[in-house]
Design an enzyme around this catalytic site. Sequence first.
Site, PDB file in Angstrom:
ATOM      1  NE  ARG A   1      -2.569   1.106   3.535  1.00  0.00           N
ATOM      2  CZ  ARG A   1      -3.284   0.903   4.652  1.00  0.00           C
ATOM      3  NH1 ARG A   1      -4.539   0.472   4.572  1.00  0.00           N
ATOM      4  NH2 ARG A   1      -2.755   1.086   5.835  1.00  0.00           N
TER       5      ARG A   1
ATOM      6  CE  LYS B   1      -2.028   4.672   6.861  1.00  0.00           C
ATOM      7  NZ  LYS B   1      -3.059   5.412   7.561  1.00  0.00           N
TER       8      LYS B   1
ATOM      9  CD  GLU C   1     -11.469   6.527   5.317  1.00  0.00           C
ATOM     10  OE1 GLU C   1     -11.008   5.406   5.569  1.00  0.00           O
ATOM     11  OE2 GLU C   1     -10.861   7.372   4.646  1.00  0.00           O
TER      12      GLU C   1
HETATM   13  N1  PXG Z   1      -8.931   4.957   7.178  1.00  0.00           N
HETATM   14  C1  PXG Z   1      -7.987   5.886   7.372  1.00  0.00           C
HETATM   15  C2  PXG Z   1      -8.217   7.261   6.862  1.00  0.00           C
HETATM   16  C3  PXG Z   1      -6.798   5.557   8.017  1.00  0.00           C
HETATM   17  O1  PXG Z   1      -5.848   6.475   8.189  1.00  0.00           O
HETATM   18  C4  PXG Z   1      -7.639   3.297   8.299  1.00  0.00           C
HETATM   19  C5  PXG Z   1      -8.778   3.692   7.620  1.00  0.00           C
HETATM   20  C6  PXG Z   1      -7.509   1.872   8.724  1.00  0.00           C
HETATM   21  O2  PXG Z   1      -6.575   1.176   7.894  1.00  0.00           O
HETATM   22  P1  PXG Z   1      -5.713  -0.036   8.422  1.00  0.00           P
HETATM   23  O3  PXG Z   1      -4.903  -0.466   7.251  1.00  0.00           O
HETATM   24  O4  PXG Z   1      -4.871   0.507   9.563  1.00  0.00           O
HETATM   25  O5  PXG Z   1      -6.634  -1.079   8.891  1.00  0.00           O
HETATM   26  C7  PXG Z   1      -6.610   4.237   8.490  1.00  0.00           C
HETATM   27  C8  PXG Z   1      -5.325   3.884   9.166  1.00  0.00           C
HETATM   28  C9  PXG Z   1      -3.508   6.187  14.630  1.00  0.00           C
HETATM   29  C10 PXG Z   1      -3.527   6.206  13.159  1.00  0.00           C
HETATM   30  O6  PXG Z   1      -2.390   6.307  15.192  1.00  0.00           O
HETATM   31  C11 PXG Z   1      -4.341   5.345  12.467  1.00  0.00           C
HETATM   32  C12 PXG Z   1      -4.392   5.355  11.081  1.00  0.00           C
HETATM   33  C13 PXG Z   1      -3.641   6.279  10.430  1.00  0.00           C
HETATM   34  C14 PXG Z   1      -2.828   7.152  11.126  1.00  0.00           C
HETATM   35  C15 PXG Z   1      -2.747   7.112  12.503  1.00  0.00           C
HETATM   36  O7  PXG Z   1      -4.569   6.042  15.222  1.00  0.00           O
HETATM   37  N2  PXG Z   1      -5.263   4.463  10.475  1.00  0.00           N
END
Ligand code: PXG
Length: 289
Positions: A50, A149, A182
């Site tokens: 990703r 991301k 989301e």
């Molecule tokens: N949506 C967004 C916008 C994200 O940034 C997720 C969904 C979940 O994706 P994953 O691959 O983790 O299942 C994310 C990712 C934090 C933190 O420290 C969490 C994310 C990004 C940056 C910081 O809580 N989540």
Amino acid sequence: MKIYMNGKLVPERDAKVSVFDHGLLYGDGVFEGIRSYNGRVFKLEEHVKRLFDSAKAIDLEIPMSRKGMIRAVVRTCKANKTMDGYIRLVVTRGVGTLGLNPYLCKKPQVIIIAANIQLYPPKLYRDGLRIVTVGTVRNHPEAVNPRIKSLNYLNNILAKIEAMNSGCMEAVMLNAQGYVAEATGDNIFVLKGKKLITPPPHAGALPGITRDTVMRIAAESGYDVGEEMMNRYDLYTADEVFLTGTAAEVIGVVNIDKREIGDGKPGPVTKMLEKNFRKFAKSTGEPIV
Ligand code: PXG
């Protein structure tokens, strides 16, 4: 703490980036957040893929291979003994001029931080989250695509500010058409009967790696799992709602915009997925050796 910077492990105090780095000046870069459980990095290959896809989308060439990146993550975890932790991968555009032109930035900065994880308190999993939909809409896909991301998280931060000012820890973000996208750092799922649905990426959702894993676990447990467009009505009338993400794992949502979801407690399917996700996360992954 030792930080990985462009091929070297350096002490935290020396891990510094230039004020001319376009990651700082413009949010020009990409990142990943990854967990390690029991000395293994969870879904490392998927996260690295990703990261490279995000970089490709912004025309940023990461100066190493995917295999090299995997090795660098493992090396950083090993150096910091990060057996149960949170790993942040950051690739910035690098040092440039004060102007926007990314092609004047000659050397992308690759940074890996292997830190401790700040977990949500267990009480939140027992009681569930109260969340609100907010006015800040998710980025339009032809602006900054939510599948990237990127280091520019202002869209999500603005939504988080609205949620916190309403006394909630998370926000539901809608897209410009009013469909559910989301949460600010998590994906969202809705259960209706035996049907488990989550918004498709084109609704404005990051293709979450926890989301993927949970969809597979739910399908294997006999649920009818799919991606569907949904609006607030679908959230308010759901049997269960939960969020998924690397930090949160699976967490129940019990209240949205003052509407109680189900009976106001995290539901049985949410609890089952929370348990089975944890079990799976602790039993797989790239060994830190
Ligand atoms: N949506 C967004 C916008 C994200 O940034 C997720 C969904 C979940 O994706 P994953 O691959 O983790 O299942 C994310 C990712 C934090 C933190 O420290 C969490 C994310 C990004 C940056 C910081 O809580 N989540």
